[in-house]
Design an enzyme around this catalytic site. Structure first.
Site, PDB file in Angstrom:
ATOM      1  N   HIS A 182       0.935  -0.854  -0.126  1.00  0.00           N
ATOM      2  CA  HIS A 182      -0.245   0.084  -0.068  1.00  0.00           C
ATOM      3  C   HIS A 182       1.052   1.604   0.208  1.00  0.00           C
ATOM      4  O   HIS A 182       0.653   2.093   0.234  1.00  0.00           O
ATOM      5  CB  HIS A 182      -0.936   0.357   1.314  1.00  0.00           C
ATOM      6  CG  HIS A 182      -1.745  -1.309   1.351  1.00  0.00           C
ATOM      7  ND1 HIS A 182      -3.004  -1.924   0.544  1.00  0.00           N
ATOM      8  CD2 HIS A 182      -2.156  -1.641   2.062  1.00  0.00           C
ATOM      9  CE1 HIS A 182      -3.466  -2.216   0.926  1.00  0.00           C
ATOM     10  NE2 HIS A 182      -3.415  -2.150   1.822  1.00  0.00           N
ATOM     11  N   SER A 232     -15.972   1.146   2.360  1.00  0.00           N
ATOM     12  CA  SER A 232     -15.122   0.358   2.175  1.00  0.00           C
ATOM     13  C   SER A 232     -13.973   0.085   3.344  1.00  0.00           C
ATOM     14  O   SER A 232     -14.600  -1.154   5.102  1.00  0.00           O
ATOM     15  CB  SER A 232     -14.087  -0.432   1.025  1.00  0.00           C
ATOM     16  OG  SER A 232     -14.042  -1.620   1.414  1.00  0.00           O
TER      17      SER A 232
HETATM   18  P1  PAP Z   1      -7.064  -4.683   1.776  1.00  0.00           P
HETATM   19  O1  PAP Z   1      -6.825  -2.976   0.575  1.00  0.00           O
HETATM   20  O2  PAP Z   1      -7.010  -4.368   2.589  1.00  0.00           O
HETATM   21  O3  PAP Z   1      -6.145  -5.117   1.378  1.00  0.00           O
HETATM   22  P2  PAP Z   1      -9.404  -4.654  -0.437  1.00  0.00           P
HETATM   23  O4  PAP Z   1      -9.288  -6.008  -1.242  1.00  0.00           O
HETATM   24  O5  PAP Z   1      -9.446  -3.966  -1.240  1.00  0.00           O
HETATM   25  O6  PAP Z   1      -8.173  -5.070   1.020  1.00  0.00           O
HETATM   26  O7  PAP Z   1     -10.305  -4.451   0.526  1.00  0.00           O
HETATM   27  C1  PAP Z   1     -11.891  -5.398   0.130  1.00  0.00           C
HETATM   28  C2  PAP Z   1     -12.532  -4.916  -0.379  1.00  0.00           C
HETATM   29  O8  PAP Z   1     -12.626  -6.045  -2.101  1.00  0.00           O
HETATM   30  C3  PAP Z   1     -13.970  -5.529   0.030  1.00  0.00           C
HETATM   31  O9  PAP Z   1     -14.977  -4.389  -0.502  1.00  0.00           O
HETATM   32  P3  PAP Z   1     -16.925  -3.617   0.241  1.00  0.00           P
HETATM   33  O10 PAP Z   1     -15.735  -3.591   1.352  1.00  0.00           O
HETATM   34  O11 PAP Z   1     -16.605  -2.360  -0.575  1.00  0.00           O
HETATM   35  O12 PAP Z   1     -17.667  -4.586  -0.333  1.00  0.00           O
HETATM   36  C4  PAP Z   1     -14.313  -7.064  -0.850  1.00  0.00           C
HETATM   37  O13 PAP Z   1     -15.381  -7.080  -0.443  1.00  0.00           O
HETATM   38  C5  PAP Z   1     -13.840  -6.712  -2.071  1.00  0.00           C
HETATM   39  N1  PAP Z   1     -13.650  -7.725  -2.638  1.00  0.00           N
HETATM   40  C6  PAP Z   1     -12.507  -9.109  -1.950  1.00  0.00           C
HETATM   41  N2  PAP Z   1     -12.668  -9.914  -3.152  1.00  0.00           N
HETATM   42  C7  PAP Z   1     -13.655  -9.314  -3.976  1.00  0.00           C
HETATM   43  C8  PAP Z   1     -13.528 -10.022  -5.045  1.00  0.00           C
HETATM   44  N3  PAP Z   1     -13.220 -10.943  -5.724  1.00  0.00           N
HETATM   45  N4  PAP Z   1     -14.438  -9.748  -6.214  1.00  0.00           N
HETATM   46  C9  PAP Z   1     -14.819  -7.797  -5.752  1.00  0.00           C
HETATM   47  N5  PAP Z   1     -14.561  -7.453  -4.885  1.00  0.00           N
HETATM   48  C10 PAP Z   1     -13.628  -8.108  -4.066  1.00  0.00           C
END
Ligand code: PAP
Length: 332
Positions: free
Chosen positions: A144, A174
């Site tokens: 990040h 999020s």
């Molecule tokens: P990080 O930056 O903390 O590693 P990150 O993956 O960016 O995490 O955050 C999770 C978000 O990705 C969540 O979004 P939301 O809160 O808006 O729902 C999570 O639901 C989403 N996410 C995880 N996997 C997928 C996927 N395969 N396709 C689409 N969205 C996803």
């Protein structure tokens, strides 16, 4: 994340405020700090905000990490759909080693964050740097970190950087959910108004959000062979075109045979929210750092911000976005 009914949860290491070296403690005393989001304070180090433990990991990473020309590093602002792009990249880059049609493909049995570790978090905060030496090339990593704070060798070598960002409103929502869920005792949950003001003032983990995005945007214009700049919403609209574009940037384009055999479609299917969020590993598993895998799968929808934003919040953020991105050529 719902509080576990059975076993007490230990916060991830990057939130723990003990085990900070004396040197880092001295540094923290000199840094601007703010309350809110997570931990007792977040600090401004090299122009971005992070917890004390993350800063210690960043310093170790900047001093010790040696990039390789063949490394591929996924860079995101927090909550830009990192988890999703980790899986796409893994499926794409490793498709010769692991056919995407393999029954026990690693994407089906491991969490994306175990497959593509975070440099400054997993390797240098969780201390998994030793296991890391066994990873085969090309090494897939993520971070990040803002562009200016990347370890020098990443900038100097031919290491490829894949940058992903997402609509700032959805990113913020999020982030708000994620950080509240990490407050395991569910005390002092952040009100949306309080953290929205912090976000607008640039105070968010790895923020200011705008600086993070703009610096990588500029880098992608200056060095198009090194940095690719992707927006989640654009990939979502045209997934096949965008994934093929990404494969070309990474110098592993899909062959006509692969396309005809449905490899692109299968990668997209396996990496979809519906598929990943229902896998056993992602519903009941834990990362080696102790975090529950399910915290990375919430709604997976575009536009969830509309369920939370007031008209005033929207206007305020619109105004900031106009100001910050004016003249950049970046449509946000
Ligand atoms: P990080 O930056 O903390 O590693 P990150 O993956 O960016 O995490 O955050 C999770 C978000 O990705 C969540 O979004 P939301 O809160 O808006 O729902 C999570 O639901 C989403 N996410 C995880 N996997 C997928 C996927 N395969 N396709 C689409 N969205 C996803």
């Amino acid at each position: 994340m719902s509080k576990s009914q059975t076993s007490p949860q230990i916060p991830p290491k990057y939130l723990q405020e003990d085990e900070i070296s004396d040197e880092c403690k001295k540094l923290l005393l000199t840094l601007p700090k703010e309350r809110g989001w997570l931990a007792s304070h977040i600090y401004n180090y090299q122009g971005f905000w992070a917890t004390s433990r993350i800063i210690q990991g960043v310093i170790a990473c900047q001093q010790q990490f040696q990039a390789q020309d063949s490394d591929i590093i996924l860079v995101t602002t927090l909550k830009s759909r990192t988890t999703w792009l980790k899986t796409l990249l893994f499926g794409l880059v490793n498709r010769v080693k692991h056919s995407i049609f393999e029954q026990n493909h690693p994407l089906l049995i491991k969490n994306p964050h175990d497959l593509v570790p975070y440099l400054e978090l997993t390797l240098y905060v969780d201390g998994q740097v030793l296991n890391f030496s066994s990873i085969t090339t090309p090494r897939l990593l993520s971070t990040h970190l803002p562009f200016a704070s990347l370890p020098k060798s990443i900038k100097d070598l031919n290491t490829k950087l894949v940058y992903l960002c997402r609509n700032s409103r959805d990113t913020f929502i999020s982030m708000w959910h994620f950080t509240n869920n990490l407050k395991l005792d569910h005390k002092d949950i952040n009100s949306i108004g309080k953290v929205f003001d912090l976000f607008c003032n640039g105070v968010s983990l790895y923020g200011p959000f705008w600086n993070h995005v703009l610096d990588y945007w500029k880098a992608s214009i200056e060095k198009p062979n090194k940095v690719i700049f992707l927006m989640y919403e654009e990939i979502k609209e045209q997934p096949k075109i965008q994934i093929k574009h990404l494969a070309e940037f990474l110098e592993c384009p899909f062959s006509i045979k692969e396309e005809n055999c449905g490899v692109v479609d299968e990668i997209l299917r396996i990496c979809s929210f519906e598929n990943l969020s229902n896998l056993e590993v992602n519903t009941n598993g834990k990362l080696s750092s102790g975090e529950e895998n399910k915290v990375f799968f919430r709604k997976g929808k575009v536009g969830d911000w509309k369920n939370y934003f007031t008209i005033e919040m929207n206007e305020k953020l619109n105004h900031i976005i106009e100001q910050k991105f004016e003249g950049s050529g970046l449509r946000f």
